[in-house]
Design a protein around this motif. Structure first.
Motif, PDB file in Angstrom:
ATOM      1  N   VAL A 155      -3.067 -44.176 -51.201  1.00 40.13           N
ATOM      2  CA  VAL A 155      -4.110 -43.727 -50.277  1.00 40.13           C
ATOM      3  C   VAL A 155      -4.565 -44.926 -49.444  1.00 40.13           C
ATOM      4  CG1 VAL A 155      -6.432 -42.740 -50.068  1.00 40.13           C
ATOM      5  CG2 VAL A 155      -4.887 -41.924 -51.876  1.00 40.13           C
ATOM      6  N   ASP A 156      -4.502 -44.776 -48.130  1.00 42.63           N
ATOM      7  CA  ASP A 156      -4.902 -45.851 -47.221  1.00 42.63           C
ATOM      8  C   ASP A 156      -6.212 -45.450 -46.530  1.00 42.63           C
ATOM      9  OD1 ASP A 156      -5.253 -47.690 -45.148  1.00 42.63           O
ATOM     10  OD2 ASP A 156      -3.104 -47.905 -44.796  1.00 42.63           O
ATOM     11  N   THR A 161      -4.682 -41.945 -44.661  1.00 39.22           N
ATOM     12  CA  THR A 161      -3.434 -41.263 -44.990  1.00 39.22           C
ATOM     13  C   THR A 161      -3.216 -41.277 -46.500  1.00 39.22           C
ATOM     14  OG1 THR A 161      -2.149 -43.317 -44.771  1.00 39.22           O
ATOM     15  CG2 THR A 161      -2.323 -41.897 -42.813  1.00 39.22           C
ATOM     16  N   LEU A 162      -2.338 -40.382 -46.936  1.00 39.15           N
ATOM     17  CA  LEU A 162      -1.889 -40.366 -48.331  1.00 39.15           C
ATOM     18  C   LEU A 162      -0.366 -40.316 -48.292  1.00 39.15           C
ATOM     19  CD1 LEU A 162      -3.295 -38.304 -51.307  1.00 39.15           C
ATOM     20  CD2 LEU A 162      -0.831 -38.482 -50.924  1.00 39.15           C
ATOM     21  N   GLU A 163       0.262 -41.341 -48.834  1.00 44.69           N
ATOM     22  CA  GLU A 163       1.714 -41.428 -48.849  1.00 44.69           C
ATOM     23  C   GLU A 163       2.213 -41.064 -50.254  1.00 44.69           C
ATOM     24  OE1 GLU A 163       5.066 -44.548 -47.079  1.00 44.69           O
ATOM     25  OE2 GLU A 163       2.983 -45.181 -47.392  1.00 44.69           O
ATOM     26  N   GLN A 164       3.170 -40.161 -50.287  1.00 48.54           N
ATOM     27  CA  GLN A 164       3.666 -39.628 -51.551  1.00 48.54           C
ATOM     28  C   GLN A 164       5.074 -40.172 -51.823  1.00 48.54           C
ATOM     29  OE1 GLN A 164       5.211 -35.576 -51.364  1.00 48.54           O
ATOM     30  NE2 GLN A 164       3.908 -35.021 -53.105  1.00 48.54           N
ATOM     31  N   PHE A 165       5.275 -40.677 -53.049  1.00 45.98           N
ATOM     32  CA  PHE A 165       6.591 -41.166 -53.468  1.00 45.98           C
ATOM     33  C   PHE A 165       7.041 -40.374 -54.690  1.00 45.98           C
ATOM     34  CE2 PHE A 165       4.612 -44.618 -51.207  1.00 45.98           C
ATOM     35  CZ  PHE A 165       5.634 -45.118 -50.414  1.00 45.98           C
ATOM     36  N   LEU A 166       8.291 -39.922 -54.657  1.00 44.47           N
ATOM     37  CA  LEU A 166       8.849 -39.115 -55.731  1.00 44.47           C
ATOM     38  C   LEU A 166       9.985 -39.876 -56.405  1.00 44.47           C
ATOM     39  CD1 LEU A 166       9.108 -35.775 -53.701  1.00 44.47           C
ATOM     40  CD2 LEU A 166       7.247 -36.461 -55.225  1.00 44.47           C
ATOM     41  N   LEU A 177       4.207 -38.130 -45.789  1.00 42.13           N
ATOM     42  CA  LEU A 177       3.066 -38.930 -45.345  1.00 42.13           C
ATOM     43  C   LEU A 177       2.035 -37.938 -44.821  1.00 42.13           C
ATOM     44  CD1 LEU A 177       1.697 -41.643 -44.748  1.00 42.13           C
ATOM     45  CD2 LEU A 177       2.783 -41.591 -42.491  1.00 42.13           C
ATOM     46  N   PHE A 178       0.973 -37.734 -45.589  1.00 36.24           N
ATOM     47  CA  PHE A 178      -0.061 -36.770 -45.217  1.00 36.24           C
ATOM     48  C   PHE A 178      -1.179 -37.475 -44.458  1.00 36.24           C
ATOM     49  CE2 PHE A 178       1.775 -35.294 -49.284  1.00 36.24           C
ATOM     50  CZ  PHE A 178       2.211 -34.023 -48.927  1.00 36.24           C
ATOM     51  N   GLU A 179      -1.677 -36.845 -43.390  1.00 35.96           N
ATOM     52  CA  GLU A 179      -2.773 -37.423 -42.621  1.00 35.96           C
ATOM     53  C   GLU A 179      -3.648 -36.318 -42.040  1.00 35.96           C
ATOM     54  OE1 GLU A 179      -1.074 -39.734 -39.489  1.00 35.96           O
ATOM     55  OE2 GLU A 179       0.304 -38.156 -38.873  1.00 35.96           O
ATOM     56  N   GLU A 180      -4.879 -36.723 -41.684  1.00 35.10           N
ATOM     57  CA  GLU A 180      -5.849 -35.828 -41.053  1.00 35.10           C
ATOM     58  C   GLU A 180      -5.993 -34.512 -41.806  1.00 35.10           C
ATOM     59  OE1 GLU A 180      -4.577 -35.684 -36.976  1.00 35.10           O
ATOM     60  OE2 GLU A 180      -5.315 -37.715 -36.574  1.00 35.10           O
ATOM     61  N   GLN A 181      -5.625 -33.380 -41.183  1.00 33.47           N
ATOM     62  CA  GLN A 181      -5.826 -32.080 -41.817  1.00 33.47           C
ATOM     63  C   GLN A 181      -4.596 -31.590 -42.579  1.00 33.47           C
ATOM     64  OE1 GLN A 181      -7.305 -29.441 -38.778  1.00 33.47           O
ATOM     65  NE2 GLN A 181      -9.232 -30.533 -38.586  1.00 33.47           N
ATOM     66  N   ASP A 182      -3.587 -32.453 -42.733  1.00 36.21           N
ATOM     67  CA  ASP A 182      -2.423 -32.080 -43.541  1.00 36.21           C
ATOM     68  C   ASP A 182      -2.875 -31.741 -44.955  1.00 36.21           C
ATOM     69  OD1 ASP A 182      -0.784 -32.664 -41.422  1.00 36.21           O
ATOM     70  OD2 ASP A 182      -0.112 -34.601 -42.202  1.00 36.21           O
ATOM     71  N   ARG A 183      -2.280 -30.713 -45.520  1.00 35.99           N
ATOM     72  CA  ARG A 183      -2.623 -30.306 -46.886  1.00 35.99           C
ATOM     73  C   ARG A 183      -1.707 -31.035 -47.863  1.00 35.99           C
ATOM     74  NH1 ARG A 183      -6.566 -27.473 -47.413  1.00 35.99           N
ATOM     75  NH2 ARG A 183      -7.203 -26.679 -49.428  1.00 35.99           N
ATOM     76  N   PRO A 190       1.772 -28.147 -58.946  1.00 38.92           N
ATOM     77  CA  PRO A 190       1.360 -26.974 -58.165  1.00 38.92           C
ATOM     78  C   PRO A 190      -0.157 -26.827 -58.054  1.00 38.92           C
ATOM     79  CG  PRO A 190       3.069 -26.396 -59.750  1.00 38.92           C
ATOM     80  CD  PRO A 190       2.625 -27.784 -60.091  1.00 38.92           C
ATOM     81  N   CYS A 191      -0.887 -27.476 -58.954  1.00 40.75           N
ATOM     82  CA  CYS A 191      -2.355 -27.393 -58.942  1.00 40.75           C
ATOM     83  C   CYS A 191      -2.977 -28.197 -57.800  1.00 40.75           C
ATOM     84  CB  CYS A 191      -2.916 -27.899 -60.267  1.00 40.75           C
ATOM     85  SG  CYS A 191      -2.372 -29.590 -60.700  1.00 40.75           S
ATOM     86  N   VAL A 192      -2.188 -29.061 -57.163  1.00 38.97           N
ATOM     87  CA  VAL A 192      -2.709 -29.931 -56.099  1.00 38.97           C
ATOM     88  C   VAL A 192      -2.710 -29.191 -54.771  1.00 38.97           C
ATOM     89  CG1 VAL A 192      -2.264 -32.003 -54.725  1.00 38.97           C
ATOM     90  CG2 VAL A 192      -2.015 -32.085 -57.222  1.00 38.97           C
ATOM     91  N   SER A 193      -3.860 -29.145 -54.107  1.00 40.94           N
ATOM     92  CA  SER A 193      -3.956 -28.547 -52.780  1.00 40.94           C
ATOM     93  C   SER A 193      -5.285 -28.932 -52.144  1.00 40.94           C
ATOM     94  CB  SER A 193      -3.821 -27.020 -52.861  1.00 40.94           C
ATOM     95  OG  SER A 193      -3.891 -26.450 -51.567  1.00 40.94           O
ATOM     96  N   PHE A 194      -5.241 -29.938 -51.270  1.00 40.95           N
ATOM     97  CA  PHE A 194      -6.438 -30.340 -50.529  1.00 40.95           C
ATOM     98  C   PHE A 194      -6.016 -31.036 -49.245  1.00 40.95           C
ATOM     99  CE2 PHE A 194      -5.398 -33.868 -53.370  1.00 40.95           C
ATOM    100  CZ  PHE A 194      -5.488 -34.981 -52.543  1.00 40.95           C
ATOM    101  N   ALA A 195      -6.859 -30.973 -48.233  1.00 40.26           N
ATOM    102  CA  ALA A 195      -6.577 -31.639 -46.961  1.00 40.26           C
ATOM    103  C   ALA A 195      -6.952 -33.113 -47.070  1.00 40.26           C
ATOM    104  CB  ALA A 195      -7.362 -30.980 -45.828  1.00 40.26           C
ATOM    105  N   VAL A 196      -6.142 -33.977 -46.473  1.00 41.58           N
ATOM    106  CA  VAL A 196      -6.385 -35.422 -46.552  1.00 41.58           C
ATOM    107  C   VAL A 196      -7.789 -35.761 -46.076  1.00 41.58           C
ATOM    108  CG1 VAL A 196      -5.696 -37.686 -45.666  1.00 41.58           C
ATOM    109  CG2 VAL A 196      -3.958 -36.037 -46.314  1.00 41.58           C
ATOM    110  N   ASP A 197      -8.250 -35.136 -44.981  1.00 39.77           N
ATOM    111  CA  ASP A 197      -9.557 -35.524 -44.455  1.00 39.77           C
ATOM    112  C   ASP A 197     -10.710 -35.159 -45.393  1.00 39.77           C
ATOM    113  OD1 ASP A 197      -9.578 -32.797 -44.007  1.00 39.77           O
ATOM    114  OD2 ASP A 197      -9.881 -32.930 -41.835  1.00 39.77           O
ATOM    115  N   GLU A 198     -10.441 -34.288 -46.404  1.00 39.44           N
ATOM    116  CA  GLU A 198     -11.478 -33.994 -47.390  1.00 39.44           C
ATOM    117  C   GLU A 198     -11.831 -35.229 -48.220  1.00 39.44           C
ATOM    118  OE1 GLU A 198     -11.344 -30.249 -49.704  1.00 39.44           O
ATOM    119  OE2 GLU A 198      -9.525 -29.805 -48.554  1.00 39.44           O
TER     120      GLU A 198
END
Length: 212
Positions: A155-156, A161-166, A177-183, A190-198
């Motif tokens: 998380v930056d 932003t939130l960068e995901q590594f698998l 790479l999730f940013e702004e309103q990306d979910r 599967p339990c994870v679901s939130f917008a980055v800007d939250e």
């Protein structure tokens, strides 16, 4: 010598002995057992391949984001144990990390002990701070990969932003790479679901973000 002077002298000697012991620890190969036996000096440390390293203290904005992420991941508590720093994640005798937050499947309760998490968590999250960017993005990322942490988030707060590594075949690849309103979503969680800007919304977080 008065009792007061003797007490001052004893206190100085004790502090000197503590510093000498910490210096000695830093010069040798450090294991978790050596680290756990160190006197508590109020600082936080990690062990990288047997080398003890002092962590810089997180700022208040960093901690507020960590708290918000912990709340957003409460949706996972039926299947996962959600834990946050300060927390020792003992990946091996000579690699002990303190991620900002971890998820451990409840099917793997056996790796959670009074000492911390003794093995690779299912998810490790690092929130970047000015003094920890290289440590978190490069060095800790490599340690998590080496020890089989199946997913890692960076998380930056500056870029928001939130960068995901698998972990795939023992190596990390970039998921999203999730940013702004990306979910933020994850096939593994599967339990994870939130917008980055939250992560950055709310009166307190917005006020803290504006501080110098």
């Amino acid at each position: 010598m008065t009792d007061l002077n003797k007490k001052d002298k004893d206190d100085k000697k004790a502090k000197g002995d503590t510093k000498a012991k910490e210096s000695e620890v830093r010069e040798q190969i450090v294991t978790y057992e050596i680290y756990a036996d160190m006197p508590d000096d109020g600082n936080r440390y990690e062990i990288f391949d047997g080398k003890l390293e002092l962590m810089s203290g997180p700022n208040i904005f960093h901690q507020a984001i960590s708290g918000k992420l912990h709340l957003l991941l409460q949706s996972c508590t039926s299947d996962y144990i959600v834990l946050y720093s300060p927390l020792d994640v003992i990946l091996s005798k000579t690699n002990v990390m303190q991620p900002d937050l971890v998820l451990v499947s409840k099917d793997r309760w056996d790796i959670v002990s009074k000492r911390g998490v003794e093995g690779a968590p299912d998810l490790a999250v690092e929130i970047l701070a000015p003094g920890s960017r290289k440590r978190d993005r490069v060095r800790k990322h490599a340690v998590y990969e080496k020890h089989g942490v199946s997913e890692c988030w960076i998380v930056d707060p500056t870029a928001r932003t939130l960068e995901q590594f698998l972990l795939v075949d023992g190596r990390y690849r970039v998921g999203e790479l999730f940013e702004e309103q990306d979910r933020v979503v994850s096939e593994r969680f599967p339990c994870v679901s939130f917008a980055v800007d939250e992560l950055f919304k709310g009166d307190v977080l917005e006020r803290l973000a504006s501080l110098n």
